[in-house]
Enzyme design. Structure first.
Site, PDB file in Angstrom:
ATOM      1  N   LYS A 191       0.810  -1.422   0.155  1.00 52.52           N
ATOM      2  CA  LYS A 191      -0.176  -0.077  -0.215  1.00 52.52           C
ATOM      3  C   LYS A 191       0.875   1.488  -0.013  1.00 52.52           C
ATOM      4  O   LYS A 191       1.751   1.523   0.866  1.00 52.52           O
ATOM      5  CB  LYS A 191      -0.861   0.223   1.514  1.00 52.52           C
ATOM      6  CG  LYS A 191      -1.978   1.413   1.303  1.00 52.52           C
ATOM      7  CD  LYS A 191      -2.718   1.262   2.820  1.00 52.52           C
ATOM      8  CE  LYS A 191      -3.703   2.195   2.915  1.00 52.52           C
ATOM      9  NZ  LYS A 191      -4.437   2.328   3.763  1.00 52.52           N
ATOM     10  N   ARG A 201     -10.797   9.925   1.997  1.00 53.97           N
ATOM     11  CA  ARG A 201     -10.569  10.947   3.021  1.00 53.97           C
ATOM     12  C   ARG A 201     -11.240  11.762   4.101  1.00 53.97           C
ATOM     13  O   ARG A 201     -11.885  11.994   5.245  1.00 53.97           O
ATOM     14  CB  ARG A 201      -8.845  11.304   3.859  1.00 53.97           C
ATOM     15  CG  ARG A 201      -7.539  10.316   3.500  1.00 53.97           C
ATOM     16  CD  ARG A 201      -6.112  10.747   3.591  1.00 53.97           C
ATOM     17  NE  ARG A 201      -5.323   9.547   3.526  1.00 53.97           N
ATOM     18  CZ  ARG A 201      -4.335  10.005   2.366  1.00 53.97           C
ATOM     19  NH1 ARG A 201      -4.161  10.805   3.523  1.00 53.97           N
ATOM     20  NH2 ARG A 201      -3.472   8.624   2.751  1.00 53.97           N
ATOM     21  N   LYS A 244      -2.300  -1.450  -4.009  1.00 53.96           N
ATOM     22  CA  LYS A 244      -3.338  -0.231  -3.814  1.00 53.96           C
ATOM     23  C   LYS A 244      -2.399   1.181  -3.972  1.00 53.96           C
ATOM     24  O   LYS A 244      -1.199   0.787  -2.681  1.00 53.96           O
ATOM     25  CB  LYS A 244      -3.643  -0.379  -2.348  1.00 53.96           C
ATOM     26  CG  LYS A 244      -4.946   0.833  -1.899  1.00 53.96           C
ATOM     27  CD  LYS A 244      -5.333   0.734  -0.734  1.00 53.96           C
ATOM     28  CE  LYS A 244      -6.289   1.959  -0.112  1.00 53.96           C
ATOM     29  NZ  LYS A 244      -6.658   2.370   0.993  1.00 53.96           N
TER      30      LYS A 244
END
Ligand code: PBG
Length: 321
Positions: A191, A201, A244
């Site tokens: 990630k 977010r 990711k």
């Protein structure tokens, strides 16, 4: 002469030589579940995606089941945060309530939980803070508590996303010691510290209040380190390895596919979704075609599983075929 065009002449021959296909079986749909009542809030930067309270989420889940999408990935948004993110291991927390609600009302739907702290901590970091940084080993103790609580609520799979060293081993031991040795772990193994998480977010209310995540998430410059990260998680017993974000990291997906005999997942993240939606809204690209082409590129890179906010739209297109 070698003529590659011979095998492109008609749709039927193209079908016969087609190497990769996107199917509904590949898809996991993320869901944002907020503690409270009567909440159904559009996320401005992610058109079509909402935050739901449990009393308003049935229509969404009916649709997911109707479209035959195999799995959902849950993110919880709690009503109270603290220093440690202690709501994550509250057996009556929003995630635990959501797991019980979905498994009771939609037993066939496979439920995966994102295991992290950033939505639950007052500072927005993915663990406990000591000396202005996340304390790895102290955080592992709390991750263990969190996964046991999700397991007791009936989750089908856990997906730790905090990029703590040793997290897979800590989780595996915690689950094995409490009678959950059959519960699989999908690791956010590779990630990156990415600007592509921007819209998420806002959606999950999880932006750090100071600093950034570069002391635990990976540097986008690094490729070899991705193999090292995946090797550790493979050795620690992760059942599925995830990369990711996806679109800007297709090389990493292919590296993992070539090097590990585990299913490989990728996360088509919020920023990737937002870019396509925004350009399509302006009429600058054909949104559906760019969506299908970019998800297909993830399959071609080697992903077996794609976590995507597009899951419902893709399923609708694939069902028509
Ligand atoms: C939690 C988490 C994040 C995402 C998934 N799990 C945010 C982050 O690391 O800041 C991002 C998902 C997306 O952008 O769609 N750690």
């Amino acid at each position: 002469m070698n003529r590659t065009r011979r095998l492109r002449k008609t749709e039927n021959i193209r079908r016969l030589v087609r190497e990769n296909k996107l199917t509904i079986d590949d898809l996991i749909y993320p869901l944002f579940i907020e503690e409270g009542e009567n909440i159904e809030t559009e996320i401005v930067s992610m058109p079509g995606i909402k935050r739901f309270s449990l009393d308003r989420i049935s229509k969404e889940l009916d649709e997911v089941v109707e479209l035959d999408i195999p799995a959902v990935l849950l993110f919880g948004i709690p009503s109270k945060k603290d220093d440690t993110g202690s709501e994550t291991w509250n057996d009556n927390g929003i995630m635990q309530q959501a797991i019980r609600f979905i498994k009771k009302n939609y037993p066939s739907l496979y439920v995966i939980t994102d295991v992290c702290f950033c939505e639950y901590t007052s500072h927005g970091h993915c663990g406990i803070i000591h000396d202005n940084d996340v304390d790895n080993d102290a955080t592992l103790v709390n991750i263990a508590k969190q996964v046991i609580s999700h397991a007791k609520a009936g989750v089908d799979m856990v997906a730790p996303s905090g990029m703590m060293d040793g997290m897979i081993q800590a989780i595996r031991e915690a689950l094995d010691n409490t009678g959950f040795s059959n519960l699989p772990v999908m690791s956010y193994a590779v990630k990156y510290s990415s600007a592509f998480y921007g819209p998420f977010r806002d959606a999950a209310d999880s932006a750090p209040t100071f600093g950034d995540r570069r002391t635990y998430q990976m540097d986008p410059s690094n490729r070899d380190e991705g193999l090292r990260e995946a090797t550790f998680d493979d050795e620690e017993g992760a059942d599925i390895l995830m990369v990711k974000p996806a679109l800007a990291y297709l090389d990493i997906i292919r590296d993992l596919k070539n090097n590990f005999d585990r299913p490989i997942a990728c996360y088509n993240v919020s920023g990737e979704y937002a870019m396509i939606k925004a350009a399509a809204a302006k009429g600058w690209i054909d949104g559906d075609r760019v969506m299908m082409e970019s998800l297909l590129s993830m399959k071609r890179a080697g992903a077996d599983i794609i976590i995507t906010y597009f899951a419902k739209e893709v399923a609708k297109i694939l069902q028509k075929k």
